[in-house]
Design a protein around this motif. Structure first.
Motif, PDB file in Angstrom:
ATOM      1  N   PHE A   1       0.831  -1.205   0.000  1.00 50.29           N
ATOM      2  CA  PHE A   1       0.000   0.000   0.000  1.00 50.29           C
ATOM      3  C   PHE A   1       0.864   1.253   0.000  1.00 50.29           C
ATOM      4  CE2 PHE A   1      -2.574  -3.207   2.433  1.00 50.29           C
ATOM      5  CZ  PHE A   1      -3.429  -3.511   1.373  1.00 50.29           C
ATOM      6  N   GLY A   2       1.959   1.203   0.747  1.00 55.09           N
ATOM      7  CA  GLY A   2       2.820   2.373   0.813  1.00 55.09           C
ATOM      8  C   GLY A   2       3.509   2.671  -0.496  1.00 55.09           C
ATOM      9  N   LEU A   3       3.826   1.628  -1.258  1.00 61.16           N
ATOM     10  CA  LEU A   3       4.609   1.835  -2.475  1.00 61.16           C
ATOM     11  C   LEU A   3       3.753   1.953  -3.722  1.00 61.16           C
ATOM     12  CD1 LEU A   3       7.605   2.080  -3.138  1.00 61.16           C
ATOM     13  CD2 LEU A   3       7.664  -0.351  -3.622  1.00 61.16           C
ATOM     14  N   PHE A   4       2.653   1.224  -3.760  1.00 59.15           N
ATOM     15  CA  PHE A   4       1.851   1.226  -4.986  1.00 59.15           C
ATOM     16  C   PHE A   4       0.680   2.197  -4.919  1.00 59.15           C
ATOM     17  CE2 PHE A   4      -0.896  -0.469  -8.331  1.00 59.15           C
ATOM     18  CZ  PHE A   4       0.037  -0.720  -9.335  1.00 59.15           C
ATOM     19  N   ASN A   5       0.098   2.357  -3.742  1.00 58.16           N
ATOM     20  CA  ASN A   5      -1.136   3.144  -3.642  1.00 58.16           C
ATOM     21  C   ASN A   5      -0.936   4.537  -3.071  1.00 58.16           C
ATOM     22  OD1 ASN A   5      -2.417   0.890  -4.580  1.00 58.16           O
ATOM     23  ND2 ASN A   5      -3.273   0.252  -2.623  1.00 58.16           N
ATOM     24  N   SER A   6       0.254   4.849  -2.605  1.00 61.13           N
ATOM     25  CA  SER A   6       0.416   6.142  -1.937  1.00 61.13           C
ATOM     26  C   SER A   6       0.482   7.289  -2.935  1.00 61.13           C
ATOM     27  CB  SER A   6       1.695   6.135  -1.090  1.00 61.13           C
ATOM     28  OG  SER A   6       2.838   6.178  -1.908  1.00 61.13           O
TER      29      SER A   6
ATOM     30  N   SER B   1       4.146   7.962  -4.137  1.00 60.41           N
ATOM     31  CA  SER B   1       4.653   7.108  -5.213  1.00 60.41           C
ATOM     32  C   SER B   1       4.096   7.537  -6.560  1.00 60.41           C
ATOM     33  CB  SER B   1       4.285   5.639  -4.947  1.00 60.41           C
ATOM     34  OG  SER B   1       4.961   5.157  -3.815  1.00 60.41           O
ATOM     35  N   TYR B   2       2.790   7.832  -6.573  1.00 60.21           N
ATOM     36  CA  TYR B   2       2.218   8.225  -7.867  1.00 60.21           C
ATOM     37  C   TYR B   2       2.741   9.586  -8.321  1.00 60.21           C
ATOM     38  CZ  TYR B   2      -0.872   8.334 -11.824  1.00 60.21           C
ATOM     39  OH  TYR B   2      -1.345   8.361 -13.113  1.00 60.21           O
TER      40      TYR B   2
ATOM     41  N   ILE C   1       0.212  11.004 -20.864  1.00 57.52           N
ATOM     42  CA  ILE C   1       1.212  11.074 -19.784  1.00 57.52           C
ATOM     43  C   ILE C   1       0.734  10.289 -18.563  1.00 57.52           C
ATOM     44  CG2 ILE C   1       2.368  12.635 -18.164  1.00 57.52           C
ATOM     45  CD1 ILE C   1       2.544  14.686 -20.386  1.00 57.52           C
ATOM     46  N   ARG C   2      -0.583  10.326 -18.308  1.00 54.39           N
ATOM     47  CA  ARG C   2      -1.098   9.556 -17.175  1.00 54.39           C
ATOM     48  C   ARG C   2      -0.899   8.051 -17.392  1.00 54.39           C
ATOM     49  NH1 ARG C   2      -5.431  13.318 -17.526  1.00 54.39           N
ATOM     50  NH2 ARG C   2      -6.982  11.737 -18.101  1.00 54.39           N
ATOM     51  N   SER C   3      -1.073   7.600 -18.611  1.00 47.54           N
ATOM     52  CA  SER C   3      -0.855   6.178 -18.898  1.00 47.54           C
ATOM     53  C   SER C   3       0.623   5.822 -18.772  1.00 47.54           C
ATOM     54  CB  SER C   3      -1.370   5.830 -20.304  1.00 47.54           C
ATOM     55  OG  SER C   3      -0.611   6.495 -21.314  1.00 47.54           O
ATOM     56  N   LEU C   4       1.495   6.730 -19.178  1.00 50.71           N
ATOM     57  CA  LEU C   4       2.933   6.503 -19.018  1.00 50.71           C
ATOM     58  C   LEU C   4       3.307   6.495 -17.534  1.00 50.71           C
ATOM     59  CD1 LEU C   4       5.669   6.097 -20.348  1.00 50.71           C
ATOM     60  CD2 LEU C   4       5.863   8.594 -20.594  1.00 50.71           C
ATOM     61  N   ALA C   5       2.619   7.327 -16.747  1.00 50.88           N
ATOM     62  CA  ALA C   5       2.857   7.337 -15.301  1.00 50.88           C
ATOM     63  C   ALA C   5       2.482   5.989 -14.684  1.00 50.88           C
ATOM     64  CB  ALA C   5       2.064   8.461 -14.638  1.00 50.88           C
ATOM     65  N   ASP C   6       1.411   5.369 -15.175  1.00 51.61           N
ATOM     66  CA  ASP C   6       1.033   4.047 -14.666  1.00 51.61           C
ATOM     67  C   ASP C   6       2.148   3.040 -14.919  1.00 51.61           C
ATOM     68  OD1 ASP C   6      -1.417   4.938 -13.769  1.00 51.61           O
ATOM     69  OD2 ASP C   6      -2.453   4.447 -15.640  1.00 51.61           O
ATOM     70  N   LEU C   7       2.763   3.124 -16.091  1.00 51.38           N
ATOM     71  CA  LEU C   7       3.876   2.228 -16.397  1.00 51.38           C
ATOM     72  C   LEU C   7       5.066   2.508 -15.473  1.00 51.38           C
ATOM     73  CD1 LEU C   7       5.365   0.122 -18.091  1.00 51.38           C
ATOM     74  CD2 LEU C   7       5.927   1.947 -19.728  1.00 51.38           C
ATOM     75  N   CYS C   8       5.366   3.770 -15.276  1.00 53.01           N
ATOM     76  CA  CYS C   8       6.484   4.128 -14.391  1.00 53.01           C
ATOM     77  C   CYS C   8       6.237   3.627 -12.968  1.00 53.01           C
ATOM     78  CB  CYS C   8       6.682   5.644 -14.390  1.00 53.01           C
ATOM     79  SG  CYS C   8       7.268   6.319 -15.959  1.00 53.01           S
ATOM     80  N   LEU C   9       4.984   3.706 -12.515  1.00 57.55           N
ATOM     81  CA  LEU C   9       4.658   3.226 -11.174  1.00 57.55           C
ATOM     82  C   LEU C   9       4.905   1.717 -11.062  1.00 57.55           C
ATOM     83  CD1 LEU C   9       3.477   3.983  -8.389  1.00 57.55           C
ATOM     84  CD2 LEU C   9       1.209   3.437  -9.310  1.00 57.55           C
ATOM     85  N   ILE C  10       4.583   0.992 -12.128  1.00 56.63           N
ATOM     86  CA  ILE C  10       4.830  -0.450 -12.124  1.00 56.63           C
ATOM     87  C   ILE C  10       6.337  -0.724 -12.014  1.00 56.63           C
ATOM     88  CG2 ILE C  10       4.730  -2.534 -13.544  1.00 56.63           C
ATOM     89  CD1 ILE C  10       2.066  -1.459 -14.652  1.00 56.63           C
ATOM     90  N   LEU C  11       7.124   0.011 -12.762  1.00 52.53           N
ATOM     91  CA  LEU C  11       8.577  -0.182 -12.705  1.00 52.53           C
ATOM     92  C   LEU C  11       9.099   0.088 -11.292  1.00 52.53           C
ATOM     93  CD1 LEU C  11       9.802   1.472 -16.049  1.00 52.53           C
ATOM     94  CD2 LEU C  11       9.192  -0.919 -15.615  1.00 52.53           C
TER      95      LEU C  11
END
Length: 925
Positions: free
Chosen positions: A792-797, A800-801, A905-915
């Protein structure tokens, strides 16, 4: 004196070996059993509460110090001992935890073998020889036992003084050796001594070590180890294209010369010394100038300050300054005596400024501590002495000394006398915020604006009562009292914070006890004419200040080679009894090539900082209860080189990192063989991967997003924090501290985490969940937990986003091509290019998320300008609320938001968050 190994060899055992199933022995053997086993157990586990309590109180009215008293029993009216009948004897039932549970602590509980001693003794009539016979039997017992007697300054009893230790438990107290380097066991291996020692053990175990890691792995491993940051794509490119044999050596040298090196090493060091910007306990008072100690540590590592000098300055920098200036501002006759009698070469500190010499001893005050008008001076003073002695022991000697406070050490040759003699070294230490002009290298810009903010808040604190319209006059009166206390408390906190911007050192001086000292006061200068008596130190029976016994003089740990000042006094092992110079003498004893512990301890820490675990696993405990070193000869070899090479920490890094052992691949060559022979990888046949620390995760996210501000030093910055935690009332004695507000600009708050404001009673949940230790206890080695809240701290915070969104926005300025954006993202996050399959998968994800974001417009997030807070007034028990203005949010530059950018850019941000959430990003291999 010389470390005496008196190994007892005997062809027969005077103390009869008792088996759990055989309790029949002769009267003579029962007497020997009592003298050698039962009586020492009674003394160590029972007498403190039942016969030798410091306050004279007998727990349960039960005296166990004589056979007669045992036969009488305690408050139950039943005898505790029934000779020849152990099962009916209450003492036997108690030690078996059958009804009664004695000793009551699990750690003190008797083993099955120890219980069997009592059973045999009682079964044979429980003989208790008269004193003369008992002395003779005890001497026979000491001579008969196998093991090593260590000559010390002496324990509280002959039993302890003559106690024998397993030789393997005394490895750290032996003189430092310089072992012969074995021949390398594998053909074609390097000529590194490290590899020779490591490979010898691997070959003996029948394991084949892994080969060399590839270059992308090596640069990422080395860069994180030495800087705590990922390598940039440009740095990776240059290293991969350097095909010279010295490529890795050049990389290591570049990293050691970078500013990030000092920041990373300081993070490790500050874990050990318990750095924080507040004092802990119920008031958690601000320590407005502690940050200068943090910056001193960073600078010392970057300059490769010799470790022996680093140690000496932290223990006695102010005394060195006194020698340099021939003054400390008062008591000049004592100063002159100190200067004339001291032979210490202060030129060794010529590169250390006067201010740094005052900042460095802040180490002595790093632990949690407070003294208020509600405290008892004798209690809080003793708490400091207990703390500083234990901290010095753990930090520099890997020896936890607090165990000696109440009794001689249970496992190590550390008598209580030595513990209190060490306290006497620190008896003259008093606290002060000393005038210490800022040096040119210190960051001081922006201080005027920061002061103006505090002045403005003190004039208009922005706190108003928040209450319902129909409140009664009584409710208004009570609520206003509560609000007034909030205003007063927050002003007192800000008054202390003002001193952050003044050239002061969180430091110490030598003098009589300052009876006027109060932690409540905003600042404590050195008194112009300190008056009073020098504190005398006594052994405290049972560790209680109410039962002082004999007075002690300053001294060192007598168990170490040549350190017993009673039997073999020397200038090196003797501490003066004068007002000045005690700590400098202690520092010279610690930071010496003759000290068996110091070089071993620091080399072990450096090894741990690279491999995750030291050669000796417990970096703060080289005693009998600590883990034994996996490669003791290698540890001694490196410790000897450490001293030879001028106590250079950077040189030790080079030596370790240029070895094949360090450069091995992060997976075993033969997994089955390793799993069977060396499952914990103690032999290091392959490199042990590690997870990034919480600080490294945050700093790395800022780095790959392009947001990281690499500016160094200065007053603490305030990163963004989960608002639920940031805005919750932080209770300090009687009221509430101001709400946590992050620094108003990204440039300020996006600096490295080592510069973040560290509050003992307000932990950053993002760092805490990734195992940042609390600052109350020394952390020898961080844990690496894997728990659900980390997800939760890393993916949902929000944090992080925000980093992912900033990274995406930055990537979009570099290229409009999805394939190129994906490649750049991988190079930043992983230090490598993506495979074709990874590119294809990521492109599909981008298209899918783009459609999602086109259908779902984000909501703009606004920052709060005030909050409503609530607490219960302690005097009335009535709950009240107030409105608290958030002044920094009035002119706050927010991070980039989803509503500010396009769906692409928001979709690219989703990819960056996964990385950022992948193992490849979060682990170093």
């Amino acid at each position: 004196m010389r470390f005496a190994f008196l190994i007892a060899f005997s062809f027969f055992s005077v103390v009869t070996v008792v088996h759990a199933d055989d309790s029949s022995i002769s009267i003579q053997d029962a007497e020997r059993l009592f003298a050698g086993k039962v009586l020492p157990l009674l003394k160590n586990r029972c007498f403190a509460c039942h016969g030798e309590s410091p306050d004279g109180d007998l727990k349960g009215d039960l005296d166990l110090t004589s056979r007669k008293a045992m036969l009488k029993g305690g408050e139950s009216g039943d005898p505790s001992l029934i000779p020849e009948n152990p099962d009916e004897s209450l003492i036997y039932q108690a030690i078996r935890w059958d009804g009664y549970e004695m000793p009551p602590k699990e750690n003190d509980r008797l083993s099955k073998t120890e219980i069997a001693y009592f059973k045999s003794w009682i079964s044979t009539g429980a003989p208790w020889p008269e004193a003369k016979r008992l002395d003779a039997l005890q001497k026979e017992s000491w001579e008969a036992e196998e093991g090593v007697v260590v000559e010390t300054s002496g324990g509280e009893s002959p039993d302890w003084t003559n106690r024998k230790y397993a030789e393997e438990d005394l490895w750290a107290y032996q003189p430092l050796s310089d072992p012969e380097v074995p021949k390398n066991s594998f053909p074609g291996s390097s000529d590194s001594a490290i590899d020779a020692f490591i490979n010898h053990e691997i070959a003996t175990a029948g394991i084949t070590p892994s080969g060399k890691a590839d270059k992308p792995t090596l640069i990422r491993r080395a860069t994180y180890d030495l800087t705590g940051l990922p390598p940039s794509p440009q740095e990776v490119h240059e290293f991969l294209n350097d095909h010279s044999p010295q490529a890795f050596e050049k990389l290591v040298n570049r990293l050691l010369d970078s500013n990030g090196y000092g920041e990373q090493m300081a993070r490790h060091w500050l874990d050990v010394v318990r750095y924080a910007d507040t004092a802990g306990f119920s008031n958690d008072f601000e320590r407005p100038n502690a940050w200068r100690y943090r910056d001193y540590v960073i600078k010392s590592f970057n300059e490769d300050k010799p470790y022996d000098i680093f140690v000496t300055e932290q223990l006695a920098g102010d005394e060195i300054l006194t020698l340099r200036n021939h003054s400390s501002g008062y008591n000049q006759p004592e100063i002159e005596k100190f200067v004339k009698s001291n032979r210490y070469d202060i030129s060794r500190h010529q590169n250390t400024s006067n201010s740094e010499l005052q900042i460095a001893p802040g180490f002595l005050r790093m632990g949690p501590w407070e003294h208020t008008g509600m405290s008892v001076m004798a209690v809080t003073r003793q708490q400091f002495l207990d703390d500083v002695v234990n901290s010095t022991g753990e930090t520099f000697l890997a020896t936890a000394l607090r165990c000696c406070k109440c009794h001689d050490h249970k496992f190590d040759p550390m008598p209580t006398l030595d513990y209190y003699r060490m306290q006497a070294v620190f008896a003259p230490v008093q606290f002060a915020e000393r005038n210490a002009p800022f040096d040119e290298w210190e960051k001081t810009d922006g201080y005027d604006e920061m002061r103006e903010r505090i002045v403005g808040l003190n004039k208009n604190p922005g706190i108003t009562l928040h209450i319902h319209e129909n409140a009664t006059e009584k409710e208004l009166e009570d609520a206003n009292k509560g609000v007034a206390k909030v205003v007063k408390k927050q002003k007192s906190i800000r008054d202390r914070q003002q001193y952050r911007y003044d050239p002061l050192a969180f430091s110490v001086y030598n003098g009589p006890i300052d009876l006027k000292y109060r932690s409540n006061n905003s600042r404590h200068p050195i008194p112009k004419s300190p008056k009073g008596e020098m504190q005398l130190v006594h052994i405290l029976k049972g560790g209680s200040i109410e039962t002082p016994t004999e007075e002690v003089t300053p001294g060192v740990l007598s168990a170490l080679p040549d350190s017993n000042s009673y039997t073999s006094p020397s200038e090196w092992n003797t501490i003066p009894e004068s007002l000045h110079g005690r700590r400098l003498a202690l520092a010279q004893w610690i930071a010496s090539e003759k000290n068996a512990l110091t070089s071993r301890v620091m080399v072990n820490r450096i090894w741990q900082w690279h491999f995750g675990t030291g050669l000796a696993e417990n970096s703060n405990n080289f005693g009998g209860t600590g883990k034994k070193p996996s490669h003791p000869e290698l540890l001694d070899y490196l410790a000897s080189r450490f001293i030879e090479e001028g106590w250079s920490i950077k040189e030790m890094h080079r030596r370790i990192m240029l070895s094949e052992t360090y450069q091995r691949a992060g997976t075993p060559l033969d997994s089955d063989a390793v799993a069977n022979i060396d499952p914990s990888n103690k032999l290091l046949s392959w490199f042990p991967p590690r997870r990034l620390s919480g600080e490294e995760i945050r700093d790395s996210m800022l780095s790959i997003s392009g947001e990281l501000n690499r500016e160094m030093g200065g007053v603490p910055i305030r990163p963004e924090m989960n608002r639920e935690v940031a805005f919750q009332p932080r209770h300090v004695m009687g009221s509430v501290a101001p709400a946590y507000q992050p620094s108003p600009t990204p440039e300020e708050r996006n600096r490295r985490t080592i510069y973040a404001y560290k509050v003992r009673t307000l932990r950053d949940p993002m760092l805490e969940v990734f195992d940042q230790p609390n600052a109350d206890n020394s952390c020898e080695r961080r844990t690496e937990s894997t728990v659900t809240p980390q997800v939760f701290g890393l993916f949902n915070s929000q944090n992080s986003y925000s980093r992912a969104l900033a990274m995406a926005a930055d990537l979009s300025t570099k290229s409009s091509s999805h394939a190129e954006q994906i490649q750049l993202a991988f190079e930043r996050a992983y230090g490598r290019k993506p495979s074709e399959e990874e590119v294809k998968t990521c492109q599909n994800h981008l298209e899918e998320m783009k459609l999602h974001h086109q259908k779902h417009a984000p909501v703009k997030i606004t920052n709060p300008h005030f909050i409503i807070r609530e607490m219960v007034e302690e005097m009335t028990g009535i709950s009240f609320q107030w409105r608290e203005e958030l002044d920094l949010y009035q002119n706050y530059t927010s991070d980039l938001q989803m509503s500010d950018v396009s769906p692409e850019i928001r979709s690219l941000a989703d990819l960056c968050l996964i990385l950022m959430n992948s193992n490849e990003f979060l682990y170093v291999y």
